[in-house]
Design a protein around this motif. Sequence first.
Motif, PDB file in Angstrom:
ATOM      1  N   ASN A 161       0.855  -1.175   0.000  1.00 38.37           N
ATOM      2  CA  ASN A 161       0.000   0.000   0.000  1.00 38.37           C
ATOM      3  C   ASN A 161       0.899   1.236   0.000  1.00 38.37           C
ATOM      4  OD1 ASN A 161      -3.096  -0.492   0.260  1.00 38.37           O
ATOM      5  ND2 ASN A 161      -2.179  -2.089   1.537  1.00 38.37           N
ATOM      6  N   LYS A 162       0.366   2.363   0.453  1.00 32.38           N
ATOM      7  CA  LYS A 162       1.144   3.607   0.497  1.00 32.38           C
ATOM      8  C   LYS A 162       1.126   4.206   1.900  1.00 32.38           C
ATOM      9  CE  LYS A 162       0.027   4.579  -4.356  1.00 32.38           C
ATOM     10  NZ  LYS A 162      -0.619   5.521  -5.306  1.00 32.38           N
ATOM     11  N   ILE A 163       1.074   3.331   2.901  1.00 28.89           N
ATOM     12  CA  ILE A 163       1.000   3.769   4.291  1.00 28.89           C
ATOM     13  C   ILE A 163       2.315   4.430   4.690  1.00 28.89           C
ATOM     14  CG2 ILE A 163       0.630   3.022   6.673  1.00 28.89           C
ATOM     15  CD1 ILE A 163      -0.765   0.506   5.402  1.00 28.89           C
ATOM     16  N   SER A 164       2.238   5.642   5.205  1.00 33.38           N
ATOM     17  CA  SER A 164       3.447   6.351   5.621  1.00 33.38           C
ATOM     18  C   SER A 164       3.529   6.509   7.133  1.00 33.38           C
ATOM     19  CB  SER A 164       3.520   7.730   4.956  1.00 33.38           C
ATOM     20  OG  SER A 164       2.383   8.510   5.292  1.00 33.38           O
ATOM     21  N   THR A 165       2.373   6.539   7.799  1.00 28.66           N
ATOM     22  CA  THR A 165       2.348   6.767   9.250  1.00 28.66           C
ATOM     23  C   THR A 165       1.461   5.744   9.930  1.00 28.66           C
ATOM     24  OG1 THR A 165       2.637   9.153   8.932  1.00 28.66           O
ATOM     25  CG2 THR A 165       1.855   8.428  11.088  1.00 28.66           C
ATOM     26  N   ILE A 166       1.953   5.193  11.035  1.00 26.14           N
ATOM     27  CA  ILE A 166       1.157   4.285  11.877  1.00 26.14           C
ATOM     28  C   ILE A 166       0.874   5.009  13.185  1.00 26.14           C
ATOM     29  CG2 ILE A 166       1.056   2.043  13.022  1.00 26.14           C
ATOM     30  CD1 ILE A 166       1.247   1.689  10.081  1.00 26.14           C
ATOM     31  N   GLU A 167      -0.374   5.350  13.434  1.00 27.88           N
ATOM     32  CA  GLU A 167      -0.730   6.039  14.680  1.00 27.88           C
ATOM     33  C   GLU A 167      -0.499   5.131  15.883  1.00 27.88           C
ATOM     34  OE1 GLU A 167      -1.475   9.130  14.849  1.00 27.88           O
ATOM     35  OE2 GLU A 167      -1.738   9.558  12.716  1.00 27.88           O
ATOM     36  N   ASP A 168      -0.299   5.756  17.041  1.00 29.63           N
ATOM     37  CA  ASP A 168       0.068   5.019  18.257  1.00 29.63           C
ATOM     38  C   ASP A 168      -0.934   3.930  18.625  1.00 29.63           C
ATOM     39  OD1 ASP A 168       2.213   6.680  18.371  1.00 29.63           O
ATOM     40  OD2 ASP A 168       1.531   7.853  20.088  1.00 29.63           O
ATOM     41  N   ASN A 183       5.547  -0.643   2.046  1.00 29.89           N
ATOM     42  CA  ASN A 183       4.748   0.559   2.195  1.00 29.89           C
ATOM     43  C   ASN A 183       5.697   1.756   2.205  1.00 29.89           C
ATOM     44  OD1 ASN A 183       1.629   0.283   2.743  1.00 29.89           O
ATOM     45  ND2 ASN A 183       2.558  -1.522   3.673  1.00 29.89           N
ATOM     46  N   ARG A 184       5.286   2.834   2.834  1.00 36.21           N
ATOM     47  CA  ARG A 184       6.124   4.038   2.912  1.00 36.21           C
ATOM     48  C   ARG A 184       6.367   4.443   4.359  1.00 36.21           C
ATOM     49  NH1 ARG A 184       3.186   7.542  -1.964  1.00 36.21           N
ATOM     50  NH2 ARG A 184       3.604   6.032  -3.631  1.00 36.21           N
ATOM     51  N   ILE A 185       6.448   3.450   5.224  1.00 32.20           N
ATOM     52  CA  ILE A 185       6.563   3.693   6.665  1.00 32.20           C
ATOM     53  C   ILE A 185       7.996   4.073   7.029  1.00 32.20           C
ATOM     54  CG2 ILE A 185       6.270   2.671   8.951  1.00 32.20           C
ATOM     55  CD1 ILE A 185       4.325   0.642   7.533  1.00 32.20           C
ATOM     56  N   SER A 186       8.154   5.175   7.728  1.00 30.21           N
ATOM     57  CA  SER A 186       9.488   5.617   8.140  1.00 30.21           C
ATOM     58  C   SER A 186       9.756   5.316   9.613  1.00 30.21           C
ATOM     59  CB  SER A 186       9.665   7.117   7.888  1.00 30.21           C
ATOM     60  OG  SER A 186       8.717   7.871   8.626  1.00 30.21           O
ATOM     61  N   SER A 187       8.686   5.119  10.397  1.00 31.11           N
ATOM     62  CA  SER A 187       8.890   4.858  11.826  1.00 31.11           C
ATOM     63  C   SER A 187       7.705   4.094  12.414  1.00 31.11           C
ATOM     64  CB  SER A 187       9.074   6.172  12.588  1.00 31.11           C
ATOM     65  OG  SER A 187       9.388   5.938  13.939  1.00 31.11           O
ATOM     66  N   ILE A 188       8.007   3.188  13.342  1.00 33.85           N
ATOM     67  CA  ILE A 188       6.985   2.489  14.114  1.00 33.85           C
ATOM     68  C   ILE A 188       7.396   2.597  15.575  1.00 33.85           C
ATOM     69  CG2 ILE A 188       5.845   0.292  14.615  1.00 33.85           C
ATOM     70  CD1 ILE A 188       6.335  -0.551  11.749  1.00 33.85           C
ATOM     71  N   LYS A 189       6.627   3.313  16.369  1.00 31.43           N
ATOM     72  CA  LYS A 189       6.980   3.522  17.769  1.00 31.43           C
ATOM     73  C   LYS A 189       6.729   2.266  18.597  1.00 31.43           C
ATOM     74  CE  LYS A 189       5.823   8.447  17.625  1.00 31.43           C
ATOM     75  NZ  LYS A 189       4.957   9.500  18.202  1.00 31.43           N
ATOM     76  N   ASN A 190       7.397   2.195  19.732  1.00 30.86           N
ATOM     77  CA  ASN A 190       7.248   1.034  20.617  1.00 30.86           C
ATOM     78  C   ASN A 190       5.806   0.872  21.083  1.00 30.86           C
ATOM     79  OD1 ASN A 190       8.232  -1.170  22.248  1.00 30.86           O
ATOM     80  ND2 ASN A 190       7.946   0.161  24.015  1.00 30.86           N
ATOM     81  N   ILE A 191       5.137   1.991  21.391  1.00 34.68           N
ATOM     82  CA  ILE A 191       3.756   1.926  21.891  1.00 34.68           C
ATOM     83  C   ILE A 191       2.820   1.300  20.856  1.00 34.68           C
ATOM     84  CG2 ILE A 191       3.138   4.248  21.065  1.00 34.68           C
ATOM     85  CD1 ILE A 191       1.442   4.575  23.576  1.00 34.68           C
ATOM     86  N   THR A 192       3.173   1.407  19.577  1.00 34.66           N
ATOM     87  CA  THR A 192       2.325   0.890  18.504  1.00 34.66           C
ATOM     88  C   THR A 192       2.252  -0.630  18.512  1.00 34.66           C
ATOM     89  OG1 THR A 192       2.991   2.789  17.166  1.00 34.66           O
ATOM     90  CG2 THR A 192       1.896   0.984  16.027  1.00 34.66           C
ATOM     91  N   ILE A 193       3.352  -1.281  18.863  1.00 38.56           N
ATOM     92  CA  ILE A 193       3.397  -2.748  18.811  1.00 38.56           C
ATOM     93  C   ILE A 193       3.471  -3.402  20.185  1.00 38.56           C
ATOM     94  CG2 ILE A 193       4.421  -2.834  16.520  1.00 38.56           C
ATOM     95  CD1 ILE A 193       7.133  -3.235  17.853  1.00 38.56           C
ATOM     96  N   SER A 194       3.593  -2.599  21.236  1.00 40.67           N
ATOM     97  CA  SER A 194       3.796  -3.167  22.578  1.00 40.67           C
ATOM     98  C   SER A 194       2.623  -4.012  23.053  1.00 40.67           C
ATOM     99  CB  SER A 194       4.069  -2.048  23.589  1.00 40.67           C
ATOM    100  OG  SER A 194       2.983  -1.133  23.630  1.00 40.67           O
ATOM    101  N   GLY A 195       1.415  -3.719  22.568  1.00 39.28           N
ATOM    102  CA  GLY A 195       0.241  -4.479  23.003  1.00 39.28           C
ATOM    103  C   GLY A 195      -0.023  -5.746  22.212  1.00 39.28           C
ATOM    104  N   LEU A 196       0.777  -5.998  21.174  1.00 34.90           N
ATOM    105  CA  LEU A 196       0.568  -7.176  20.326  1.00 34.90           C
ATOM    106  C   LEU A 196       1.286  -8.373  20.944  1.00 34.90           C
ATOM    107  CD1 LEU A 196       1.052  -5.493  16.828  1.00 34.90           C
ATOM    108  CD2 LEU A 196      -1.071  -5.907  18.076  1.00 34.90           C
ATOM    109  N   THR A 197       0.767  -8.820  22.065  1.00 29.54           N
ATOM    110  CA  THR A 197       1.452  -9.825  22.880  1.00 29.54           C
ATOM    111  C   THR A 197       1.464 -11.218  22.259  1.00 29.54           C
ATOM    112  OG1 THR A 197      -0.623 -10.084  24.109  1.00 29.54           O
ATOM    113  CG2 THR A 197       1.020  -8.599  25.040  1.00 29.54           C
ATOM    114  N   ASN A 198       0.566 -11.490  21.317  1.00 28.02           N
ATOM    115  CA  ASN A 198       0.515 -12.811  20.681  1.00 28.02           C
ATOM    116  C   ASN A 198       1.056 -12.815  19.262  1.00 28.02           C
ATOM    117  OD1 ASN A 198      -0.721 -14.661  22.660  1.00 28.02           O
ATOM    118  ND2 ASN A 198      -2.447 -13.239  22.570  1.00 28.02           N
TER     119      ASN A 198
END
Length: 238
Positions: A100-107, A124-139
């Motif tokens: 896709n053309k995703i550039s930003t992943i919100e928290d 995609n076009r993602i430049s950054s993924i913060k820790n808070i964005t993936i920290s809840g994906l425990t599985n």
Amino acid sequence: MSSNEITTIKNSTLAGLTNLAYLVIIGNRISTIEDNAFNGLSKLEKIYMNFNEITTIKTHTFTGLTNLRELNVYFNSITTIEDHAFRGLKKIRKMDLNNNKISTIEDNVFSDLTNLNELNLENNRISSIKNITISGLTNLRSLKVHDNPFHCDCELIGLVDFLKSGRVPVYVPPRCFTPDNLKGASLLSLSAANLTCSDMTTIETTTDETNSSPLKEGSFLVIVYVSLCLLVKAMINF
């Protein structure tokens, strides 16, 4: 469901299909999905909307899909995923958003997806993924984020730690696109020492200067000198 005529999924498009389990709308020209378009499809388990022209996933796009287990929207033109866009999808196991053309992943985009096993964000076009964005994906057991133009600074520390933890296999290592000194470097080769932010350096410098400011030290010496002069003058007059 296949037709070059379909451009929008409206609230009424799927009305009445309460027993629908699989929805396949591939290779059309869908660009817009209205809010609550899937409302009432509580038995829907899998969605395939690949090879369309979807540009935005809104906050209320998937409202009511309490049994959805798989969402495939790869090869679209998605640039924006609104915060909490996947709220309520507590049973989802797989999500594919590649090409896709995703550039930003919100928290908070993935904050409700505690049962998600597979997440594909490659190409995609993602430049950054913060820790808070993936920290809840425990599985999470599979995370694909290669072929994105990552800017390797302090905001990427959480992602780097996650990839290096061994929780998920990394078949194709994502690489830095910027800054220039890290361009082409694998995220798996980086450490916190490599991932710095310019504003952090500024803050540290300012703090050091404040704690041992020459101006403050000079002011103290002037006060001492003036005090001694006054004391000597008082003794002479006495």
